[in-house]
Write a protein that holds these residues in place. Sequence first.
Motif, short mmCIF file in Angstrom:
data_model
loop_
_atom_site.label_atom_id
_atom_site.label_comp_id
_atom_site.label_asym_id
_atom_site.label_seq_id
_atom_site.Cartn_x
_atom_site.Cartn_y
_atom_site.Cartn_z
N SER A 170 -10.22 -39.70 9.42
CA SER A 170 -9.25 -39.11 9.82
C SER A 170 -8.84 -37.99 8.44
O SER A 170 -8.47 -36.80 8.52
N GLY A 171 -9.24 -38.26 7.26
CA GLY A 171 -8.97 -37.69 5.95
C GLY A 171 -10.36 -36.72 5.94
O GLY A 171 -10.12 -35.52 5.27
N GLY B 27 -3.17 -43.28 9.03
CA GLY B 27 -3.10 -42.45 10.16
C GLY B 27 -1.99 -41.87 10.73
O GLY B 27 -1.07 -41.69 10.21
N LEU B 28 -2.19 -41.53 11.90
CA LEU B 28 -1.13 -40.73 12.64
C LEU B 28 0.29 -41.71 12.77
O LEU B 28 1.43 -41.11 12.54
N THR C 228 5.35 -44.36 3.24
CA THR C 228 4.10 -45.01 3.72
C THR C 228 3.10 -45.19 2.61
O THR C 228 3.19 -44.27 2.06
N VAL C 229 2.30 -46.27 2.64
CA VAL C 229 1.29 -46.48 1.79
C VAL C 229 -0.09 -46.82 2.36
O VAL C 229 -0.01 -47.42 3.17
N MET C 230 -1.11 -46.84 1.38
CA MET C 230 -2.48 -47.30 2.13
C MET C 230 -2.82 -48.40 1.12
O MET C 230 -2.82 -47.99 -0.23
N MET C 231 -3.31 -49.43 1.48
CA MET C 231 -4.14 -50.21 0.64
C MET C 231 -4.92 -51.18 1.43
O MET C 231 -5.02 -51.17 2.75
N ALA C 232 -6.10 -51.46 0.74
CA ALA C 232 -7.44 -52.17 1.49
C ALA C 232 -6.68 -53.62 2.04
O ALA C 232 -5.51 -54.05 1.54
N GLY C 233 -7.37 -53.94 3.21
CA GLY C 233 -6.80 -55.29 3.75
C GLY C 233 -6.64 -56.38 2.80
O GLY C 233 -5.54 -57.03 2.85
N TRP D 126 2.89 -49.96 19.35
CA TRP D 126 3.22 -48.56 19.68
C TRP D 126 2.40 -47.68 18.99
O TRP D 126 1.87 -46.57 19.81
N HIS D 127 1.74 -47.98 17.83
CA HIS D 127 0.69 -46.76 17.27
C HIS D 127 -0.69 -47.04 17.71
O HIS D 127 -1.30 -45.92 17.09
#
Lengths: 352, 352
Positions: free
Chosen positions: A99-100, A177-178, A190-195, A234-235
């Motif tokens: 999505s980026g 994502g959304l 919100t933050v992103m990090m690998a699993g 929900w998401h």
Amino acid sequence: MKRREFIQKAALATAAIPAVASASSGKKIRLKMATSWPASMPILQSTADYFAKRVGEMSGGAMEIKIYHAGSLVPPLGVFDAVSAGQIDLYHSATYYWSGKNSAFSVFAGTPFGMVDNEMLAWMRFGGGLELWRELGAKYNVYPLLGGNTGIQMGGWFKKPVEKLADLKGLKMRIPGLGAQILSKLGVNTVMMAGGEIYLALERNVIDASEWVAPALDLSVGFHKVAKYYYTAWHEPASTAEFVFNTKSWAGLPPEYQAIIEVASQDANVRMTAESQARNAPAMRDLLKQGVEVKTFPADVMAACKKALGEVVAEESAKNPDFKKAWESYSSFLEEQKDWTKLGLGRYLETR
Amino acid sequence: MKRREFIQKAALATAAIPAVASASSGKKIRLKMATSWPASMPILQSTADYFAKRVGEMSGGAMEIKIYHAGSLVPPLGVFDAVSAGQIDLYHSATYYWSGKNSAFSVFAGTPFGMVDNEMLAWMRFGGGLELWRELGAKYNVYPLLGGNTGIQMGGWFKKPVEKLADLKGLKMRIPGLGAQILSKLGVNTVMMAGGEIYLALERNVIDASEWVAPALDLSVGFHKVAKYYYTAWHEPASTAEFVFNTKSWAGLPPEYQAIIEVASQDANVRMTAESQARNAPAMRDLLKQGVEVKTFPADVMAACKKALGEVVAEESAKNPDFKKAWESYSSFLEEQKDWTKLGLGRYLETR
């Protein structure tokens, strides 16, 4: 972004087109497939393994898909670029990772408050979804095929319960994502990090909450040891995985091998849903036994998230005509489907 | 029943084993497939057509499945016997049609208050369901493969609303299988009649109610013109269709063709679910616009039906060890699955 795409396209023009080209000569066809998953990972890598095995069996061994697990040839999230550039023939990954590159991919990945798996399948196969997705893929020299649907994913793990909208303010959550775009509007950091990093971040209070997948994969990470509250979905109601070919690799395959691959991908797609169902149910029982508290977000939180989704969609649609086109198809199909799903499946689940 | 099976088996021993045998010689493989459906019937015949087309494409034309629609070679409900006796290679039909031969088939067909489609798929593919089904099929010289799942079917059309348990007494309803056995215990006069006869029987008040399939196929018959109340699902939450081979026809296929057929059957299986979803939703909207009133059976009726199901299961289990074995596998798998389905999918549908 534009510059990078240009470079990719230029690279493709000179990239060695792989083994598929040998098909016309009647020789064995060897395809290279990278995945975004470690070896032996259930639900995700198991789907890629099954697909490769079936393609081999159906072609009587004439077509062989060699699998490269995450990082063994291409980085886990480098698979799209590698296939787009023609360095390998195909990959297996999750659609929302891209999505980026283009926000329209997030629609084909499944959206917050969006379609459930059967609705998604109906859209893909009978509602024009797959054609639209391939139209988008063509801009990146890739040809997507269905590669699995996880079905319902959970809303995530929280250290403290979310009782009202105000509880979201300042909360630090790992979510992509959304879903992340929506929660940001409601005050979540919100933050992103690998699993692999999430567990420690939760344990050390670097973050307050994280979503991951659903009971089976979540249990194997052990999130329940560091966060007690497990929120319902929900998401990500029906997240899409994908087998994605380089367009030249795809076009180089004889028609019977294209048919074998397409049918195998559709079988693998639903097998992932079945495997998710089979594994999630006992995992959820296990989590409940270990004291996890399952909660559903309060109505005011969900209402605010729906409102925020509307804003995100309006913003993305204004910025990106690909997103607008995909969203219009997706959302109008969902609008037609959802009453029947509620009346048919929903009422049945209440009755049972 | 026993005598008839003996005669079938004796017949099989001398029956000409069809074209599959030519596979080993490298010639084109031609298979004869009878179906229980008229030509051009969506959801049901369309699934058989898709399967045959895909098998042809994947084999590069080397395998050709010739389709015989209902009655063109074999009567619609004669397909099981014809394949069992080796007169044709395979058929496409619905599994509950054979519960009169062996009540265990009704379990593989899906049961009242039973599994929804994803649970059924999980049981078939990961819970031992398909193996058990094939064990049962082997007693009749047949080898079953998944052939479609309709997803949720509706509870049926009623001329008068069912407001309480007492309203069922003396009601005359067309309904087959376990649903009929349950309703009989509650005082309903259950009758069976072929699909083509139901509309007139309802119109002329020969019957008071009838179930059929779900909105799309029900709308095409026009039941809403002769019965106003349309009840939500309880007795057929995930009805199974099947591709069923004669065991010798199956065993005579080279492994790559067996793989092609098995994968094609699994793709066709989920395609039926997707087609049902895609068609049912707009059909339900159409029915509502035409004044149909959708109702859910009251709680006391559903409670009585669940109790009656328990009695039917106890009776069948005492009479038929095949039923007992199938039911034990099915019901224990369902018991493990249903809480997750409610917590995951069910809560999501309420949230959306």
